[in-house]
Scaffold this motif. Structure first.
Motif, short mmCIF file in Angstrom:
data_model
loop_
_atom_site.label_atom_id
_atom_site.label_comp_id
_atom_site.label_asym_id
_atom_site.label_seq_id
_atom_site.Cartn_x
_atom_site.Cartn_y
_atom_site.Cartn_z
N ARG A 194 -13.52 1.17 -22.70
CA ARG A 194 -12.59 0.62 -22.03
C ARG A 194 -12.60 -1.06 -22.15
NH1 ARG A 194 -11.86 -2.48 -17.38
NH2 ARG A 194 -13.92 -1.88 -16.44
N ARG A 195 -11.70 -1.74 -22.55
CA ARG A 195 -11.44 -3.12 -22.63
C ARG A 195 -10.74 -3.54 -21.60
NH1 ARG A 195 -12.50 -7.85 -25.48
NH2 ARG A 195 -10.49 -9.25 -25.54
N GLN A 196 -10.76 -4.07 -20.29
CA GLN A 196 -9.69 -4.54 -19.44
C GLN A 196 -9.07 -3.26 -19.18
OE1 GLN A 196 -7.68 -8.16 -20.86
NE2 GLN A 196 -9.62 -9.05 -21.52
N ARG A 197 -7.69 -3.34 -19.32
CA ARG A 197 -6.53 -2.32 -19.05
C ARG A 197 -6.53 -0.99 -20.20
NH1 ARG A 197 -0.57 -4.37 -19.19
NH2 ARG A 197 -0.41 -5.68 -20.86
N LEU A 198 -7.12 -1.28 -21.34
CA LEU A 198 -6.91 -0.46 -22.39
C LEU A 198 -8.33 0.37 -22.73
CD1 LEU A 198 -4.90 -2.56 -25.10
CD2 LEU A 198 -4.12 -1.14 -23.45
N ILE A 199 -7.87 2.04 -22.62
CA ILE A 199 -9.00 2.54 -23.00
C ILE A 199 -8.81 3.33 -24.51
CG2 ILE A 199 -9.92 4.86 -22.34
CD1 ILE A 199 -9.10 4.41 -19.37
N ALA A 200 -9.84 3.38 -25.25
CA ALA A 200 -9.83 3.92 -26.46
C ALA A 200 -10.66 5.13 -26.71
CB ALA A 200 -10.18 3.10 -27.74
N ILE A 201 -10.11 6.36 -26.94
CA ILE A 201 -10.89 7.60 -27.05
C ILE A 201 -10.95 8.24 -28.29
CG2 ILE A 201 -10.61 10.04 -26.20
CD1 ILE A 201 -8.89 8.88 -24.04
N HIS A 202 -12.29 8.47 -28.76
CA HIS A 202 -12.56 8.94 -30.25
C HIS A 202 -12.87 10.41 -29.70
CE1 HIS A 202 -14.28 9.65 -34.03
NE2 HIS A 202 -15.30 10.35 -33.36
N CYS A 203 -12.37 11.49 -30.36
CA CYS A 203 -12.86 12.88 -30.18
C CYS A 203 -12.24 13.88 -31.14
CB CYS A 203 -11.81 13.51 -28.84
SG CYS A 203 -10.27 13.21 -28.66
N ASP A 204 -12.72 15.11 -31.09
CA ASP A 204 -12.06 15.94 -32.03
C ASP A 204 -10.79 16.27 -31.79
OD1 ASP A 204 -12.38 18.85 -30.54
OD2 ASP A 204 -13.80 17.44 -29.78
N SER A 205 -10.36 17.13 -32.72
CA SER A 205 -8.90 17.59 -32.89
C SER A 205 -8.47 18.44 -31.67
CB SER A 205 -8.22 18.08 -34.13
OG SER A 205 -8.82 19.07 -34.43
N THR A 206 -9.46 19.34 -31.18
CA THR A 206 -8.84 20.10 -30.02
C THR A 206 -8.75 19.48 -28.98
OG1 THR A 206 -10.10 21.94 -31.21
CG2 THR A 206 -9.73 22.16 -28.90
N THR A 207 -9.80 18.58 -28.69
CA THR A 207 -9.98 17.56 -27.59
C THR A 207 -8.57 16.65 -27.45
OG1 THR A 207 -12.00 17.65 -27.39
CG2 THR A 207 -11.14 16.09 -26.26
N HIS A 208 -8.26 16.22 -28.40
CA HIS A 208 -7.10 15.36 -28.60
C HIS A 208 -5.86 15.99 -28.30
CE1 HIS A 208 -3.99 12.59 -30.39
NE2 HIS A 208 -3.64 13.66 -30.85
N ASP A 209 -5.89 17.40 -28.64
CA ASP A 209 -4.30 18.10 -28.32
C ASP A 209 -4.49 18.19 -26.95
OD1 ASP A 209 -3.61 18.09 -31.01
OD2 ASP A 209 -4.44 20.12 -31.22
N ARG A 210 -5.57 18.60 -26.38
CA ARG A 210 -5.76 18.92 -24.66
C ARG A 210 -5.32 17.57 -24.07
NH1 ARG A 210 -10.32 19.43 -21.25
NH2 ARG A 210 -11.79 18.65 -22.80
N LEU A 211 -6.05 16.50 -24.51
CA LEU A 211 -5.45 15.12 -24.18
C LEU A 211 -4.21 15.04 -24.00
CD1 LEU A 211 -6.78 12.30 -22.80
CD2 LEU A 211 -6.72 11.88 -25.08
N GLN A 212 -3.48 15.01 -25.16
CA GLN A 212 -1.98 14.99 -25.09
C GLN A 212 -1.16 15.86 -23.96
OE1 GLN A 212 -0.47 12.62 -27.03
NE2 GLN A 212 -2.28 11.87 -27.83
N ARG A 213 -1.70 17.13 -23.79
CA ARG A 213 -1.15 17.87 -22.76
C ARG A 213 -1.60 17.30 -21.34
NH1 ARG A 213 -3.03 21.90 -26.51
NH2 ARG A 213 -4.65 22.39 -24.79
N TRP A 214 -2.49 16.87 -21.13
CA TRP A 214 -3.09 16.37 -19.83
C TRP A 214 -2.11 14.94 -19.61
CZ3 TRP A 214 -6.68 12.09 -18.87
CH2 TRP A 214 -7.13 11.93 -17.56
N LEU A 215 -1.96 14.37 -20.54
CA LEU A 215 -1.12 13.14 -19.96
C LEU A 215 0.33 13.36 -19.55
CD1 LEU A 215 -2.04 10.80 -23.14
CD2 LEU A 215 -2.69 10.50 -20.94
N ASP A 216 0.97 14.50 -19.76
CA ASP A 216 2.36 14.84 -19.64
C ASP A 216 2.25 16.03 -18.31
OD1 ASP A 216 3.46 13.50 -21.52
OD2 ASP A 216 3.33 15.06 -23.02
N LYS A 217 1.07 16.31 -17.95
CA LYS A 217 1.15 17.48 -16.90
C LYS A 217 0.99 16.83 -15.68
CE LYS A 217 -1.79 21.31 -15.64
NZ LYS A 217 -3.07 22.26 -15.77
N SER A 218 1.82 17.32 -14.58
CA SER A 218 1.99 17.10 -13.24
C SER A 218 0.75 17.62 -12.47
CB SER A 218 3.37 17.46 -12.68
OG SER A 218 3.54 16.83 -11.49
N PRO A 219 0.31 16.78 -11.62
CA PRO A 219 0.34 15.37 -11.38
C PRO A 219 -0.20 14.52 -12.46
CG PRO A 219 -1.27 16.09 -10.09
CD PRO A 219 -0.77 17.43 -10.72
#
Length: 605
Positions: free
Chosen positions: A103-128
């Protein structure tokens, strides 16, 4: 950490600079980072036979000297039976997957494998939803693709059809210069690679960088050590932050479509386009094809609202308005559907009901264009840039003495029509063509399987391939109507194959009628023999032109609207003209590819 875990040795790793960049949406940046870290620590769903555990971690590291406020990382060991091995084979693949969050101030950078990346993308759109958001695609593109673009992966937002690719992958030295604003406007950027302009402010981040804008992710290259990785990420985040605070963004790819999910900026519907039956996929039902055919011939006059995506449609059949419908796009997550119903009492219920029933297929059959620059197509709303390039080849003609609404003389069969063209009493556009093209050799090929309505060879060897369509009406103040041109333009493009001289000569040598209409120097001729001789004498130096005779647009209307295009007021009629000229420019682009040109003959009045 369990007793099996080790403390992650940062100096022993050198990750590939491939990251997803997120923006904290709240003011508590540290809490948002903790939520990301906790999510990444979760193993996610695992298939049977897979074992995972964290074998090294450092969840509290700080690299303040490197420009990073928070840093966490861990290594997950994954044991998995190979797909080719039986369950009792006793064989396991063992892989180690690295995850790093910075994290640098309000921006967060994430390096991860493709499976975790796909899971992260779904989490960003999931409610709540978490207190995080992706970087808008325009911001990422402006920050990373301001230099020469070397590779583009494009996804079409147009309806799938055999005549246009669904996906395009292209490479070159500077692809921005190769984009066709007409042909490529129905594509959106899936991914891109560009050369970053050199800057003294960047030590590591120089060279070619890639991004997937819709996923807020970017990739660069492997870092030689972890310090270089951190430096590259910090330089990336600084580029993004500058674009976020710099005000209006300069669009790196201004000619491509953008998907939107918020209707607040969608307003001013002004046109509906219908997908022709021949452009529907093979799986389309007969009912859908019938609906498309009915809508193509229907009156669909749109009136939008200046501050809403809702609009009204004056509808009818056979050129007569019989009632009004109201329509509005409604979010049907993740797509949009059109909610359409009666508005007021129709003067004639039957045709309005037929149109309304056909519009039940709206997601598959129609596109709605908005003055705000948005298009509803295939259940998605896309934002396109205005492409108000004037069509250069209008030719406004005098149709005095002829009825511009009538394409051809009345007749019960093709032979009767051919026999009646330009005979006493014929005031149709077919008759006008004979009076206009009265030098050289002219033939009519109207009928099933036609090459065009007319073909003309001038004394100089110039070939005109003529397609005719009647105006919607002859009222002096008639509005621009895109539908008046779509079918005839589509027909002209479909028949470009006949710009090949040998193929055209072969097709015309065996007419389907006993007495096809022909004229030599304006005088009716009994056969096509002289025309075919004139066609045979042409060579590669002779020019070819596709001519569309469609008098619906008048010179007065065109001149008036073009004058308004540089003023402050943008009317629905001007937007219709822009959409029409986009259609004509696109058609001309296709026609010039085969060595011909396009002329459209409008009306003086």
């Amino acid at each position: 950490m369990s007793h099996q875990q080790k403390v992650l040795n940062w100096t022993a790793i050198h990750p590939y600079v491939s990251i997803t960049i997120l923006r904290c949406t709240g003011d508590d940046f540290a809490t948002a980072f903790a939520k990301v870290r906790d999510f990444l620590l979760q193993p996610g769903k695992s298939r049977v036979g897979r074992e995972t555990e964290i074998v090294a971690a450092d969840l509290e590291a700080r690299f303040a000297d490197e420009g990073i406020d928070q840093l966490a990382g861990f290594v997950r060991q994954q044991r998995d039976r190979p797909a080719w091995a039986a369950e009792d084979a006793g064989i396991q693949d063992v892989v180690h997957k690295l995850t790093v969050a910075l994290r640098r101030q309000r921006l967060i950078a994430i390096h991860c494998d493709s499976t975790t990346h796909d899971r992260l993308q779904r989490w960003l759109d999931k409610s709540p939803r978490p207190p995080l958001a992706r970087i808008p695609p325009q911001i990422l593109e402006a920050a990373l693709h301001c230099g020469d673009t070397r590779s583009l992966w494009l996804r079409g937002v147009h309806r799938p059809r055999t005549t246009k690719p669904d996906i395009k992958s292209i490479g070159g030295l500077r692809l921005q210069d190769t984009v066709n604003p007409f042909e490529d406007a129905s594509y959106t950027v899936g991914a891109a690679r560009s050369e970053l302009p050199e800057s003294p402010d960047r030590l590591v981040l120089n060279g070619v960088i890639g991004s997937t804008p819709s996923e807020s992710s970017t990739w660069f290259k492997a870092a030689p050590d972890f310090s270089s990785f951190v430096t590259a990420v910090v330089e990336l985040l600084i580029l993004i932050e500058k674009e976020l605070v710099s005000g209006p963004v300069v669009d790196a790819f201004p000619h491509f479509a953008r998907a939107v999910s918020d209707l607040r900026e969608v307003s001013g519907a002004y046109e509906i386009r219908v997908t022709p039956p021949e452009h529907l996929p093979p799986s389309a039902s007969e009912d859908m094809r019938d609906a498309a055919a009915l809508l193509l011939g229907a009156e669909l006059d749109v009136s939008g609202q200046p501050s809403s995506a809702r609009f009204f449609i004056d509808v009818g059949l056979n050129g007569v308005i019989s009632g009004q419908l109201a329509a509005k796009p409604v979010l049907d997550d993740p797509l949009f559907r059109l909610d359409i119903g009666f508005h007021g009492t129709p003067s004639n219920l039957a045709p309005v009901r037929q149109v309304l029933d056909s519009l039940a297929y709206n997601k598959d059959l129609i596109s709605v264009y908005y003055a705000s620059g948005h298009t509803l197509i295939d259940g998605r709303i896309w934002q396109e840039r205005p492409r108000d390039f004037a069509f250069p080849n209008w030719s406004f003609q005098d149709y005095a003495g002829f009825e511009i609404e009538h394409e051809k003389p009345a007749g019960g069969d093709p032979q009767s029509i051919h026999d009646s063209i330009a005979e006493p009493g014929d005031r149709s556009l077919f008759g006008w063509v004979v009076s206009k093209f009265n030098d050289g050799w002219l033939i009519c090929d109207d009928g099933p399987g036609e090459t065009a309505d007319f073909l003309h060879v001038s004394p100089q060897g110039h070939l005109s391939i003529i397609h005719v369509k009647g105006a919607k009406n002859a009222a002096p103040g008639r509005r621009v109507a895109l539908g008046a041109f779509e079918i005839v333009v589509s027909q002209a493009i479909k028949n470009l194959v006949f710009t090949d001289r040998d193929l055209l000569r072969h097709r015309l040598a065996s007419p389907r009628l006993t007495r096809p209409a022909c004229w030599n120097l304006g005088v009716r001729s009994p056969s096509r023999e002289e025309f075919l001789e004139a066609l045979e004498l042409r060579d590669a130096t002779n020019t070819t032109e596709v001519v569309i005779v469609q008098p619906h647009v008048s010179k007065a209307t065109h001149t008036s609207l073009q004058a308004k295009s540089v003023g402050a007021t943008v009317t629905e009629n001007l937007l219709r003209l822009r959409l029409l000229e986009e259609l004509l420019n696109s058609a001309r682009s296709t026609i010039t590819e085969v060595g011909a040109d396009l002329t459209v003959m409008g009306s003086l009045v």
